[in-house]
Design an enzyme around this catalytic site. Sequence first.
Site, PDB file in Angstrom:
ATOM      1  N   ARG A   1       0.879  -1.183   0.000  1.00 21.92           N
ATOM      2  CA  ARG A   1       0.000   0.000   0.000  1.00 21.92           C
ATOM      3  C   ARG A   1       0.904   1.216   0.000  1.00 21.92           C
ATOM      4  O   ARG A   1       1.711   1.385   0.915  1.00 21.92           O
ATOM      5  CB  ARG A   1      -0.921   0.008   1.227  1.00 21.92           C
ATOM      6  CG  ARG A   1      -1.631   1.345   1.396  1.00 21.92           C
ATOM      7  CD  ARG A   1      -2.740   1.327   2.406  1.00 21.92           C
ATOM      8  NE  ARG A   1      -3.907   0.646   1.866  1.00 21.92           N
ATOM      9  CZ  ARG A   1      -5.137   0.785   2.364  1.00 21.92           C
ATOM     10  NH1 ARG A   1      -5.367   1.573   3.401  1.00 21.92           N
ATOM     11  NH2 ARG A   1      -6.149   0.137   1.825  1.00 21.92           N
TER      12      ARG A   1
ATOM     13  N   HIS B   1      -7.439   0.962  -6.479  1.00 22.37           N
ATOM     14  CA  HIS B   1      -7.646   0.092  -5.310  1.00 22.37           C
ATOM     15  C   HIS B   1      -8.355  -1.186  -5.784  1.00 22.37           C
ATOM     16  O   HIS B   1      -9.506  -1.435  -5.433  1.00 22.37           O
ATOM     17  CB  HIS B   1      -8.485   0.842  -4.273  1.00 22.37           C
ATOM     18  CG  HIS B   1      -8.450   0.246  -2.901  1.00 22.37           C
ATOM     19  ND1 HIS B   1      -7.681  -0.840  -2.560  1.00 22.37           N
ATOM     20  CD2 HIS B   1      -9.113   0.605  -1.761  1.00 22.37           C
ATOM     21  CE1 HIS B   1      -7.870  -1.122  -1.281  1.00 22.37           C
ATOM     22  NE2 HIS B   1      -8.727  -0.271  -0.774  1.00 22.37           N
TER      23      HIS B   1
ATOM     24  N   GLN C   1     -10.175  -3.806  -3.366  1.00 22.79           N
ATOM     25  CA  GLN C   1     -11.453  -3.308  -2.847  1.00 22.79           C
ATOM     26  C   GLN C   1     -12.581  -3.624  -3.822  1.00 22.79           C
ATOM     27  O   GLN C   1     -13.671  -4.041  -3.429  1.00 22.79           O
ATOM     28  CB  GLN C   1     -11.355  -1.792  -2.640  1.00 22.79           C
ATOM     29  CG  GLN C   1     -12.652  -1.162  -2.168  1.00 22.79           C
ATOM     30  CD  GLN C   1     -13.013  -1.590  -0.760  1.00 22.79           C
ATOM     31  OE1 GLN C   1     -12.193  -1.492   0.143  1.00 22.79           O
ATOM     32  NE2 GLN C   1     -14.237  -2.082  -0.564  1.00 22.79           N
TER      33      GLN C   1
ATOM     34  N   ASP D   1     -17.217   7.627  -1.309  1.00 24.98           N
ATOM     35  CA  ASP D   1     -15.976   7.416  -0.557  1.00 24.98           C
ATOM     36  C   ASP D   1     -15.660   8.748   0.121  1.00 24.98           C
ATOM     37  O   ASP D   1     -16.290   9.775  -0.164  1.00 24.98           O
ATOM     38  CB  ASP D   1     -14.859   6.979  -1.533  1.00 24.98           C
ATOM     39  CG  ASP D   1     -13.559   6.581  -0.828  1.00 24.98           C
ATOM     40  OD1 ASP D   1     -13.559   6.419   0.414  1.00 24.98           O
ATOM     41  OD2 ASP D   1     -12.538   6.435  -1.533  1.00 24.98           O
TER      42      ASP D   1
ATOM     43  N   CYS E   1     -16.303   1.921   0.705  1.00 19.73           N
ATOM     44  CA  CYS E   1     -15.162   1.054   1.020  1.00 19.73           C
ATOM     45  C   CYS E   1     -14.735   1.168   2.480  1.00 19.73           C
ATOM     46  O   CYS E   1     -14.068   0.272   2.998  1.00 19.73           O
ATOM     47  CB  CYS E   1     -13.994   1.371   0.091  1.00 19.73           C
ATOM     48  SG  CYS E   1     -13.322   3.034   0.292  1.00 19.73           S
TER      49      CYS E   1
ATOM     50  N   ARG F   1     -13.854  -8.323   1.952  1.00 25.38           N
ATOM     51  CA  ARG F   1     -12.429  -8.106   1.666  1.00 25.38           C
ATOM     52  C   ARG F   1     -11.644  -9.400   1.917  1.00 25.38           C
ATOM     53  O   ARG F   1     -10.717  -9.709   1.186  1.00 25.38           O
ATOM     54  CB  ARG F   1     -11.870  -6.960   2.518  1.00 25.38           C
ATOM     55  CG  ARG F   1     -12.396  -5.570   2.178  1.00 25.38           C
ATOM     56  CD  ARG F   1     -11.994  -5.113   0.783  1.00 25.38           C
ATOM     57  NE  ARG F   1     -10.556  -5.093   0.577  1.00 25.38           N
ATOM     58  CZ  ARG F   1      -9.732  -4.127   0.970  1.00 25.38           C
ATOM     59  NH1 ARG F   1     -10.210  -3.058   1.556  1.00 25.38           N
ATOM     60  NH2 ARG F   1      -8.429  -4.200   0.748  1.00 25.38           N
TER      61      ARG F   1
HETATM   62  N1   CP Z   1     -11.247   0.045   2.432  1.00 21.36           N
HETATM   63  C1   CP Z   1      -9.974  -0.051   2.842  1.00 21.36           C
HETATM   64  O1   CP Z   1      -9.046  -0.293   2.057  1.00 21.36           O
HETATM   65  O2   CP Z   1      -9.815   0.106   4.181  1.00 21.36           O
HETATM   66  P1   CP Z   1      -8.433   0.286   4.951  1.00 21.36           P
HETATM   67  O3   CP Z   1      -7.871   1.623   4.551  1.00 21.36           O
HETATM   68  O4   CP Z   1      -8.822   0.238   6.410  1.00 21.36           O
HETATM   69  O5   CP Z   1      -7.509  -0.826   4.573  1.00 21.36           O
HETATM   70  N1  NVA Z   2      -9.923   6.920  -1.318  1.00 19.74           N
HETATM   71  C1  NVA Z   2      -9.510   6.470  -0.001  1.00 19.74           C
HETATM   72  C2  NVA Z   2      -9.732   5.010   0.154  1.00 19.74           C
HETATM   73  C3  NVA Z   2      -9.372   4.457   1.498  1.00 19.74           C
HETATM   74  C4  NVA Z   2      -9.576   2.980   1.597  1.00 19.74           C
HETATM   75  C5  NVA Z   2      -8.047   6.837   0.225  1.00 19.74           C
HETATM   76  O1  NVA Z   2      -7.238   6.662  -0.699  1.00 19.74           O
HETATM   77  O2  NVA Z   2      -7.738   7.313   1.313  1.00 19.74           O
END
Ligand code: CP
Ligand code: NVA
Length: 314
Positions: A113, A140, A143, A231, A270, A298
Amino acid sequence: MAGTEQFRHFLDLSDAGADGIAAMIADALDRKAARKTWAKGSADTDRPLEGRVLALVFEKNSTRTRVSFDIAMRQLGGSVLILDAGSSQLGRGESIADTARVLSRMVDAIMLRTDDHAKIEEMARHATVPVINGLTDRSHPCQIVADLLTVIEHKKPLPGLEVAWFGDGNNVLHSVLEAAGLMKFNVRVATPQGFEPEAEFIDMARAGGAEVTLTNDASSAAQGADVLVTDTWISMGQEDAAEKRAAMEPFQVNLALMAKAKPDAVFLHCLPAHVGEEVTEDIFEGHQSVVFDEAENRIHAQKSVLLWSFGLLG
Ligand code: CP
Ligand code: NVA
């Protein structure tokens, strides 16, 4: 499986293609059904990743991605280790290329990540084990495998579904658009002017046969929709600007917006959610919200992504 010769990187949904995604969803549904009453940490009977170790590398915060990959590996018979940028040499400037080569000697797969998508591409170039995108500023994909699974469970087959997105044209929306072209559903994108998704993803969806509508009017996007998605207005790493928040306000998912959708429409997010901002409490806690099924999924989606990456699926 003797080695990782047949491994595949999962940087975006197109890496798996429509057949790969369909195989992931089918396998996730089967495995989920088979273990309904089992303890969450117990392994599936076939333990397909017995002995395998997945490194979870985080340059950004996470709850769901971190926990679901860990539980997914336990259920597949493998294990994980977690590296946070702040406590590893990555945080002190060790290169992605060297990190990729070292981790490839020590673990069987890497989930990353990070912020800049170029970093995960760099990781994939230098790794000799599968690399999985656990979120970048661009996309992502894990997700969205979970989201597709959730929609199928709650609604119907994906082709022809009308999915409406409200708010920021961000990484999650990019993967929704990529999925639309692969799985043949339509996307209405309602964003303020200047917050549209990248054209590349709109083109990808359209090239795959999806209808994509871009609008600055939330209610027209909600009209007759099957799925409403939103989101956070401010993603990780973005500036929390008052002007952006003000621009996003008309795109809040609330009762008035939901009333325009089909009566059996479902609400996806998400998570983490900012209740009172992108979604109201009545929608978030309401009967059309499937956000906690989505979060649980997930785990089931991640298992399929892992099996696909190890060449054991699709
Ligand atoms: N939706 C998602 O990716 O959550 P986290 O940021 O908690 O991993
Ligand atoms: N769009 C958000 C998603 C988090 C899971 C971010 O990138 O912070």
